[in-house]
Design an enzyme around this catalytic site. Structure first.
Site, PDB file in Angstrom:
ATOM      1  N   LYS A  44       0.966  -1.248   0.024  1.00  0.00           N
ATOM      2  CA  LYS A  44       0.000   0.295   0.006  1.00  0.00           C
ATOM      3  C   LYS A  44       0.998   1.149   0.156  1.00  0.00           C
ATOM      4  CE  LYS A  44      -3.575   2.607   0.776  1.00  0.00           C
ATOM      5  NZ  LYS A  44      -4.726   2.757  -0.161  1.00  0.00           N
ATOM      6  N   MET A  70     -10.344   5.532   0.177  1.00  0.00           N
ATOM      7  CA  MET A  70      -9.685   5.021   1.424  1.00  0.00           C
ATOM      8  C   MET A  70      -9.124   6.060   2.141  1.00  0.00           C
ATOM      9  SD  MET A  70     -10.731   1.881   0.993  1.00  0.00           S
ATOM     10  CE  MET A  70      -9.825   1.037   2.390  1.00  0.00           C
ATOM     11  N   GLY A  71      -8.323   7.066   1.541  1.00  0.00           N
ATOM     12  CA  GLY A  71      -7.630   8.229   2.505  1.00  0.00           C
ATOM     13  C   GLY A  71      -6.375   7.695   2.883  1.00  0.00           C
ATOM     14  N   CYS A 128      -2.796   9.911  -6.140  1.00  0.00           N
ATOM     15  CA  CYS A 128      -3.934   9.595  -5.300  1.00  0.00           C
ATOM     16  C   CYS A 128      -5.028  10.691  -5.335  1.00  0.00           C
ATOM     17  CB  CYS A 128      -3.475   9.513  -3.644  1.00  0.00           C
ATOM     18  SG  CYS A 128      -4.959   9.378  -2.605  1.00  0.00           S
ATOM     19  N   GLY A 219     -12.046  -1.537 -11.524  1.00  0.00           N
ATOM     20  CA  GLY A 219     -12.777  -2.728 -12.187  1.00  0.00           C
ATOM     21  C   GLY A 219     -12.797  -2.502 -13.698  1.00  0.00           C
ATOM     22  N   GLY A 248      -8.914  -2.812 -14.302  1.00  0.00           N
ATOM     23  CA  GLY A 248      -9.751  -3.855 -14.861  1.00  0.00           C
ATOM     24  C   GLY A 248      -9.419  -5.163 -15.314  1.00  0.00           C
ATOM     25  N   GLY A 269      -6.114  -4.942  -9.141  1.00  0.00           N
ATOM     26  CA  GLY A 269      -6.493  -4.353  -8.048  1.00  0.00           C
ATOM     27  C   GLY A 269      -7.863  -4.845  -7.760  1.00  0.00           C
ATOM     28  N   THR A 270      -9.007  -4.256  -8.089  1.00  0.00           N
ATOM     29  CA  THR A 270     -10.296  -4.625  -7.712  1.00  0.00           C
ATOM     30  C   THR A 270     -10.538  -6.014  -7.638  1.00  0.00           C
ATOM     31  OG1 THR A 270     -11.045  -2.632  -8.824  1.00  0.00           O
ATOM     32  CG2 THR A 270     -12.810  -4.517  -8.372  1.00  0.00           C
TER      33      THR A 270
HETATM   34  C1  DHB Z   1      -5.755   5.722  -2.269  1.00  0.00           C
HETATM   35  C2  DHB Z   1      -6.220   5.870  -3.408  1.00  0.00           C
HETATM   36  C3  DHB Z   1      -5.291   5.723  -4.211  1.00  0.00           C
HETATM   37  O1  DHB Z   1      -5.901   5.549  -5.825  1.00  0.00           O
HETATM   38  C4  DHB Z   1      -4.069   6.139  -4.312  1.00  0.00           C
HETATM   39  O2  DHB Z   1      -3.250   6.115  -5.377  1.00  0.00           O
HETATM   40  C5  DHB Z   1      -3.448   5.897  -3.002  1.00  0.00           C
HETATM   41  C6  DHB Z   1      -4.087   5.884  -1.989  1.00  0.00           C
HETATM   42  C7  DHB Z   1      -6.493   5.999  -1.049  1.00  0.00           C
HETATM   43  O3  DHB Z   1      -7.451   6.497  -0.878  1.00  0.00           O
HETATM   44  O4  DHB Z   1      -5.853   5.169   0.235  1.00  0.00           O
END
Ligand code: DHB
Length: 309
Positions: A44, A70-71, A128, A219, A248, A269-270
């Site tokens: 992450k 998610m932040g 992000c 996705g 996707g 990812g998804t």
């Molecule tokens: C988050 C989402 C993203 O697409 C990214 O590149 C980094 C962080 C997130 O919201 O945690």
């Protein structure tokens, strides 16, 4: 069948590994990846200090994809540096994603990561979409150029740059000009297109809570843009810069398409979020089946060989 690839000088057994984002935050997540058929472990995006992230609900699936805000919940760069030795599996490289909260943080994180021999590459996240009040750096070309330059100066590992999706040829050209002048080894594209909105019409409510329901979209619904970004950057980037495609991927045929468009490797990812670490074994099997049916014995036989109708 030879599926191996060299990415930024690092050997991958096959081209398929996890995207930074889902299920790669905790030691348990990372162990799950280390023990799976993912060809690498990518963390992450980390910040200097640990973060709880945005209020929940902050991830939801919908027909065609996912939405998240998610932040940047993560354990902080120093904790990841401590965890890395315990997720080491022979033949499986570890990559760390960095997403500092400021220019100075980003450079500091890359500096700290560079001091560790427990990781094989750094993915610098310029994209992000979920931080309140913070624009995505990848849409500010001047800032992107300065940050990539500063990060590459302190980086002692291979350096990749995670980009947001672009939708206009002039923007592809602006970013490609910056990347061709930079000291980087690869790009990863695309990050989730930011600030989508998904609604539950029955309850007349957004699916997620942060930012009034706006979030990054993942996705199958984003695959056409992942493919276009890989294909366009392959055309515009110097051959020495490699491309990791993401967006996707759910099947081995999706992986095939990304490589046909010019990807050296791909991330999931998804679909990994939805199906867990077992997905990698299936994707490798399906990619092998597609290649066998088409008579290809290695990825280089079809990489970037997309024909125009
Ligand atoms: C988050 C989402 C993203 O697409 C990214 O590149 C980094 C962080 C997130 O919201 O945690």
């Amino acid at each position: 069948m030879n599926l191996s690839v060299e990415l930024a000088g690092v050997i991958l057994k096959h081209p398929i590994y996890n995207a930074s984002g889902p299920l790669c935050t905790t030691p348990q997540d990372l162990e799950g990846l280390a023990n799976s058929q993912s060809s690498a472990v990518l963390t992450k995006s980390c910040t200097i200090l640990p973060r709880e992230g945005n209020p929940t609900p902050r991830y939801a699936d919908f027909e065609g994809g996912s939405i998240n805000s998610m932040g940047l919940p993560n354990l902080g760069v120093d904790t990841y540096l401590k965890i890395l030795p315990s997720i080491k599996v022979p033949g499986k490289p570890v990559f760390v994603s960095s997403s500092g909260m400021s220019f100075e943080d980003q450079v500091e994180i890359v500096t700290r990561l560079s001091m560790s021999a427990e990781l094989q590459a750094i993915e610098l996240n310029l994209s992000c979409p979920n931080l309140v009040g913070k624009p995505q750096i990848g849409y500010d070309f001047d800032q992107s150029q300065k940050l990539i330059h500063a990060a590459s100066k302190v980086c002692k590992h291979p350096l990749g740059v995670k980009l947001p999706p672009y939708f206009d040829f002039s923007h592809f050209q602006s970013m490609a000009d910056i990347l061709n002048e930079a000291d980087i080894q690869y790009i990863t594209c695309i990050n989730s297109p930011g600030n989508g909105l998904v609604i539950d019409a029955e309850t007349e409510t957004t699916l997620i809570r942060p930012k009034n329901g706006f979030g990054g979209i993942g996705g199958p619904i984003i695959k056409p843009f992942g493919l276009s970004n890989v294909c366009k950057f392959r055309e515009l980037l110097d051959p020495g810069i490699q491309i990791v495609g993401v967006g996707g991927i759910e099947t081995g045929m999706d992986v095939f398409e990304y490589i046909l468009a010019g990807a050296d490797a791909v991330q999931v990812g998804t679909a990994y979020m939805q199906q867990g670490p077992e997905i990698f074994e299936r994707l490798v099997r399906e990619l092998t089946q597609v290649m066998t049916r088409k008579g290809y014995a290695s990825l280089s036989q079809f990489r970037g060989k997309l024909k125009v109708a």
